[in-house]
Design an enzyme around this catalytic site. Structure first.
Site, PDB file in Angstrom:
ATOM      1  N   LYS A  65      -6.256  -6.200 -12.266  1.00 34.98           N
ATOM      2  CA  LYS A  65      -5.885  -4.936 -11.610  1.00 34.98           C
ATOM      3  C   LYS A  65      -6.343  -3.750 -12.453  1.00 34.98           C
ATOM      4  CE  LYS A  65      -1.944  -6.948  -9.209  1.00 34.98           C
ATOM      5  NZ  LYS A  65      -0.520  -7.312  -9.258  1.00 34.98           N
ATOM      6  N   GLN A  72       4.900  -6.082 -12.133  1.00 31.25           N
ATOM      7  CA  GLN A  72       4.398  -7.415 -11.804  1.00 31.25           C
ATOM      8  C   GLN A  72       5.573  -8.392 -11.647  1.00 31.25           C
ATOM      9  OE1 GLN A  72       1.212  -8.045 -11.118  1.00 31.25           O
ATOM     10  NE2 GLN A  72       1.544 -10.223 -10.779  1.00 31.25           N
ATOM     11  N   ASP A 104       3.013  -1.126  -4.098  1.00 28.38           N
ATOM     12  CA  ASP A 104       3.155  -2.523  -3.668  1.00 28.38           C
ATOM     13  C   ASP A 104       3.745  -2.602  -2.250  1.00 28.38           C
ATOM     14  OD1 ASP A 104       2.376  -4.744  -5.146  1.00 28.38           O
ATOM     15  OD2 ASP A 104       3.999  -4.517  -6.600  1.00 28.38           O
TER      16      ASP A 104
END
Ligand code: GUN
Length: 297
Positions: free
Chosen positions: A53, A97, A120
């Site tokens: 990422k 995460q 997200d």
């Protein structure tokens, strides 16, 4: 034979589009979009995702920061770090995460992220907006699937979409996105899961089949109809001693046989996977635009 959906190519196109927009911002000497990724502990899979990422951000000229916290970090310490980034103007997207260590409540952490920086799309406000069809951040993997369906001009209106899997990250959001009464959606959606009896009954009637189960080669050719469009979200490791690493990556769909019946199919790797990071970059850009606009208002 099926048309192979080239996620790698489409993801590269999306990244290029974003790169040129950021180049333009840089030429004007103004702030560029920024993403912070926070990880707790040293899970190797998470580490590899976080590295990819961050690399993808840097490649398109986005500001990127990775915060790796020790596994013993308390929930309170993590929440305080999120607060710092919620009010840091250099970062427009915050990604924590998952999974988190067991002593940290994931829901509490997700809810602490400012909804305006929730790239997200996991915050309950983002999820609620998605369900009622309001503008929001769409979770990256489902958003990538919709992008592939659109770019390959696969008809969804009035079509039967069967989603196998009901996770909060893929199954539930993709079902809700394709259900919306709008262009590129408007589908008749069925969600199947581990308690579904006679799964083939549903999968065989699918015009579009989305497999997000997490089991290697689970969907076989006898479970689909001729002409189905297949989206394979699975990323499974299976042993292959002929390869130097001793394993290969396969999807949830028996690609070799299902591709003989399908009209479209995503390969694994190179299908949905590359789209996820591209959509994260797109969401970060979107967050940047929204935050910048709010400041001007
Ligand atoms: N872990 C696995 N996939 C994801 C994702 O899309 N977002 C976050 N935050 N964690 C993940």
């Amino acid at each position: 034979m099926a048309i192979i959906i080239d996620g790698k190519k489409i993801a590269a196109e999306v990244r290029e589009e974003l790169k040129s927009k950021i180049k333009w911002l840089k030429s004007l000497n103004i702030r560029v979009p920024g993403l912070v990724t926070i990880m707790v502990g040293d899970n190797p899979a998470s580490q590899s995702y976080v590295t990819s990422k961050s690399k993808a951000c840097s490649e398109i000229g986005m500001l990127s920061k990775v915060e790796i916290l020790p596994v013993e970090t308390s929930e309170q310490q993590l929440l305080e770090m999120i607060d710092l980034y919620n009010s840091n103007d250099d970062y427009h997207g915050i990604l924590v995460q998952l999974p988190l260590p067991k002593h940290i409540n994931e829901n509490k952490v997700i809810e602490r992220i400012s909804p305006g920086k929730d790239v997200d799309g996991f915050h309950p406000i983002s999820v609620g907006n998605l369900v009622i069809g309001k503008d929001t951040f769409y979770p990256c993997t489902p958003n990538g699937i919709v992008e592939l369906i659109k770019r390959y001009k696969i008809e969804t209106s009035g079509k039967h979409v069967v989603v196998v899997g009901r996770s909060n990250i893929v199954g539930k959001p993709i079902a809700n996105m394709l259900l919306q009464k709008k262009e590129g959606a408007n589908a008749v959606v069925t969600i199947c899961h581990s308690a579904t009896k006679n799964l083939s009954l549903y999968t065989k009637s699918a015009d579009i089949l989305i497999a997000a189960i997490g089991k290697a080669n689970f969907i076989t050719a006898d479970m689909v109809k001729e002409g189905v469009a297949v989206i394979d979200v699975g990323i499974n490791r299976v042993e292959d001693v002929s390869l130097p690493k001793g394993y290969k990556i396969v999807g949830d769909v028996d690609y070799e046989n299902v591709s003989k019946k399908a009209s479209f199919i995503t390969p694994v790797p190179g299908g949905v996977g590359p789209m996820t990071i591209a959509m994260l970059l797109q969401n970060t850009f979107l967050a940047y635009i929204k935050i910048t606009k709010q400041k001007l208002d």
